[in-house]
Design an enzyme around this catalytic site. Structure first.
Site, PDB file in Angstrom:
ATOM      1  N   SER A 190      38.530   9.767 -25.599  1.00  0.00           N
ATOM      2  CA  SER A 190      39.050  10.807 -24.703  1.00  0.00           C
ATOM      3  C   SER A 190      39.196  10.308 -23.270  1.00  0.00           C
ATOM      4  O   SER A 190      39.177  11.104 -22.329  1.00  0.00           O
ATOM      5  CB  SER A 190      38.157  12.062 -24.746  1.00  0.00           C
ATOM      6  OG  SER A 190      38.057  12.563 -26.062  1.00  0.00           O
ATOM      7  N   ARG A 191      39.276   9.008 -23.121  1.00  0.00           N
ATOM      8  CA  ARG A 191      39.415   8.359 -21.814  1.00  0.00           C
ATOM      9  C   ARG A 191      38.252   8.675 -20.873  1.00  0.00           C
ATOM     10  O   ARG A 191      38.359   8.569 -19.651  1.00  0.00           O
ATOM     11  CB  ARG A 191      40.753   8.734 -21.149  1.00  0.00           C
ATOM     12  CG  ARG A 191      41.972   8.382 -22.015  1.00  0.00           C
ATOM     13  CD  ARG A 191      43.278   8.493 -21.263  1.00  0.00           C
ATOM     14  NE  ARG A 191      43.393   7.475 -20.234  1.00  0.00           N
ATOM     15  CZ  ARG A 191      43.791   6.232 -20.449  1.00  0.00           C
ATOM     16  NH1 ARG A 191      44.070   5.824 -21.674  1.00  0.00           N
ATOM     17  NH2 ARG A 191      43.902   5.374 -19.459  1.00  0.00           N
ATOM     18  N   LEU A 192      37.119   9.035 -21.458  1.00  0.00           N
ATOM     19  CA  LEU A 192      35.911   9.253 -20.660  1.00  0.00           C
ATOM     20  C   LEU A 192      35.134   7.938 -20.591  1.00  0.00           C
ATOM     21  O   LEU A 192      34.006   7.815 -21.076  1.00  0.00           O
ATOM     22  CB  LEU A 192      35.054  10.363 -21.279  1.00  0.00           C
ATOM     23  CG  LEU A 192      35.695  11.746 -21.306  1.00  0.00           C
ATOM     24  CD1 LEU A 192      34.753  12.756 -21.965  1.00  0.00           C
ATOM     25  CD2 LEU A 192      36.051  12.206 -19.894  1.00  0.00           C
TER      26      LEU A 192
END
Length: 212
Positions: A190-192
């Site tokens: 989640s691009r975290l």
């Protein structure tokens, strides 16, 4: 002294815990480097070197890391090249390592100085003979009229040094980057992504977590 082991099974929280007890980001970098080597990552020693021209224009290219010595990162080049001209005017640089197999990246910013002549000559002697001759044949970053011109120069220097050791050209040598900031990046879902920044202040490294 301390030791640790990192691999793909190490969670982000475990990595952060190790980092916050680790006073030395160079040792942490070396552990990631060993991990990339164990995975046979093709980008192992490739790093993007970013410099700034005298006019303030950014410039970047990929070079090879040749050594880490006393916490400094070494690479070698022609001192007549564009990158060397940039570093003469503005002796600051940024290095970026990206290891796709690990989903990890390291960004290093710091001051740049030349290696000693002895260091340059010692490394030059370890290069393949063809690369040694190429260093004499190529006036790096300067305009040439054709490929044939370059090959002719290479052939001429092959003949000149036939049966002899190839000496290190006076306009060839190394640079060392002394890190002031080192950022470690770990790709997450989640691009975290996880980002940890070491900043050197008063000879000590301060670590912070950055938002992705």
């Amino acid at each position: 002294s301390w030791s640790f082991t990192l691999d793909n099974s190490t969670t982000a929280l475990e990595t952060e815990s190790i980092m916050r007890t680790c006073p030395d980001p160079i040792a942490f970098f070396e552990e990631w480097f060993r991990e990339a080597k164990s995975k046979r990552d093709a980008c192992l020693d490739m790093m993007t070197l970013a410099t700034v021209t005298a006019r303030g224009v950014p410039s970047a290219r990929v070079v090879l890391l040749k050594e880490i010595n006393q916490g400094q990162f070494y690479f070698f080049t022609n001192y007549n090249s564009n990158k060397a001209a940039d570093l003469k005017k503005k002796p600051q640089a940024c290095l970026v390592f990206h290891w796709p197999s690990l989903q990890k990246q390291v960004r290093i910013t710091g001051a740049v100085t030349k290696t000693t002549r002895k260091e340059s000559e010692e490394y030059f002697r370890t290069r393949p003979r063809g690369s040694q001759i190429g260093a004499w044949a190529s006036n790096q970053s300067h305009v040439i009229s054709s490929r044939e011109v370059l090959e002719k120069r290479f052939s001429d220097f092959e003949k000149k040094f036939s049966g002899k050791d190839v000496p290190c050209p006076k306009n060839w040598g190394g640079f060392r980057v002394d890190p002031k900031e080192i950022e470690f990046w770990i790709g997450q879902e989640s691009r975290l992504h996880d980002r940890f920044l070491y900043v050197k202040k008063n000879k000590k490294w301060i670590i912070s977590r950055l938002a992705p």
